[in-house]
Design a protein around this motif. Structure first.
Motif, PDB file in Angstrom:
ATOM      1  N   LEU A  31       0.873  -1.170   0.000  1.00 17.15           N
ATOM      2  CA  LEU A  31       0.000   0.000   0.000  1.00 17.15           C
ATOM      3  C   LEU A  31       0.912   1.222   0.000  1.00 17.15           C
ATOM      4  N   LEU A  32       0.860   1.975  -1.084  1.00 18.88           N
ATOM      5  CA  LEU A  32       1.799   3.072  -1.297  1.00 18.88           C
ATOM      6  C   LEU A  32       1.479   4.291  -0.442  1.00 18.88           C
ATOM      7  N   ASN A  33       2.521   4.930   0.053  1.00 21.74           N
ATOM      8  CA  ASN A  33       2.393   6.178   0.784  1.00 21.74           C
ATOM      9  C   ASN A  33       1.720   7.204  -0.132  1.00 21.74           C
ATOM     10  N   PRO A  34       0.831   8.046   0.391  1.00 23.72           N
ATOM     11  CA  PRO A  34       0.165   9.042  -0.465  1.00 23.72           C
ATOM     12  C   PRO A  34       1.132   9.911  -1.262  1.00 23.72           C
ATOM     13  N   ALA A  71      -3.125   0.617  -3.332  1.00 21.24           N
ATOM     14  CA  ALA A  71      -2.353  -0.600  -3.594  1.00 21.24           C
ATOM     15  C   ALA A  71      -1.478  -0.412  -4.828  1.00 21.24           C
ATOM     16  N   GLU A  72      -0.306  -1.002  -4.766  1.00 28.46           N
ATOM     17  CA  GLU A  72       0.631  -0.886  -5.878  1.00 28.46           C
ATOM     18  C   GLU A  72       0.057  -1.532  -7.144  1.00 28.46           C
ATOM     19  N   HIS A  73      -0.677  -2.641  -6.979  1.00 29.60           N
ATOM     20  CA  HIS A  73      -1.271  -3.347  -8.109  1.00 29.60           C
ATOM     21  C   HIS A  73      -2.729  -3.681  -7.804  1.00 29.60           C
ATOM     22  N   THR A  74      -3.602  -3.471  -8.768  1.00 28.80           N
ATOM     23  CA  THR A  74      -5.027  -3.731  -8.599  1.00 28.80           C
ATOM     24  C   THR A  74      -5.304  -5.188  -8.257  1.00 28.80           C
ATOM     25  N   LYS A  75      -4.620  -6.117  -8.931  1.00 24.00           N
ATOM     26  CA  LYS A  75      -4.861  -7.538  -8.672  1.00 24.00           C
ATOM     27  C   LYS A  75      -4.479  -7.911  -7.243  1.00 24.00           C
ATOM     28  N   ALA A  76      -3.404  -7.327  -6.729  1.00 23.60           N
ATOM     29  CA  ALA A  76      -2.997  -7.594  -5.349  1.00 23.60           C
ATOM     30  C   ALA A  76      -4.044  -7.048  -4.377  1.00 23.60           C
ATOM     31  N   ALA A  77      -4.564  -5.856  -4.662  1.00 21.62           N
ATOM     32  CA  ALA A  77      -5.615  -5.285  -3.815  1.00 21.62           C
ATOM     33  C   ALA A  77      -6.840  -6.185  -3.821  1.00 21.62           C
ATOM     34  N   ASP A  78      -7.205  -6.691  -4.992  1.00 19.64           N
ATOM     35  CA  ASP A  78      -8.365  -7.577  -5.089  1.00 19.64           C
ATOM     36  C   ASP A  78      -8.153  -8.856  -4.290  1.00 19.64           C
ATOM     37  N   ARG A  79      -6.943  -9.416  -4.331  1.00 17.65           N
ATOM     38  CA  ARG A  79      -6.650 -10.620  -3.543  1.00 17.65           C
ATOM     39  C   ARG A  79      -6.737 -10.328  -2.044  1.00 17.65           C
TER      40      ARG A  79
END
Length: 112
Positions: A31-34, A71-79
């Motif tokens: 999860l990227l810093n703002p 999240a850095e990647h959408t698929k990772a966020a979905d998981r």
């Protein structure tokens, strides 16, 4: 006069404004810093945070949107969200830990 390479500066920025990393079944969801997000994404995150305080706001939906946004990647966020399975307490804890990690960086940035 001090001299720094761009890699030195990037490493310092990563140390100060790094991601909040969550281990999930052998992978890491970052999860990227703002400060590492685009301006548009930062504005969207601020709007989501403001909506969290609204009466009748769907907390689960807003926190899930925020996680997808940072999240850095959408698929990772979905998981990650699939693993959380709508547990609002877990979503809130993820967002709290994310907030703790980003406040340290923001405080350091404002002091400089």
């Amino acid at each position: 006069m001090a001299s720094y390479s761009l890699d030195d500066i990037r490493n310092a920025a990563e140390a100060k404004y790094g991601s909040t990393d969550i281990e999930l079944g052998g992978e890491t969801v970052r999860l990227l810093n703002p400060l590492r997000l685009t301006k548009t994404a930062r504005n969207e995150l601020t709007a989501l945070q403001e909506r969290l305080g609204d009466d009748g706001a769907d907390q689960e939906e807003l926190l899930s949107e925020a996680i997808r946004l940072v999240a850095e990647h959408t698929k990772a966020a979905d998981r990650l969200l699939k693993a959380v399975n709508g547990d609002l307490a877990v979503l809130a804890e993820i967002f709290d830990r994310y907030g703790e990690g980003t406040q340290a960086g923001e405080a350091s940035a404002s002091q400089g």
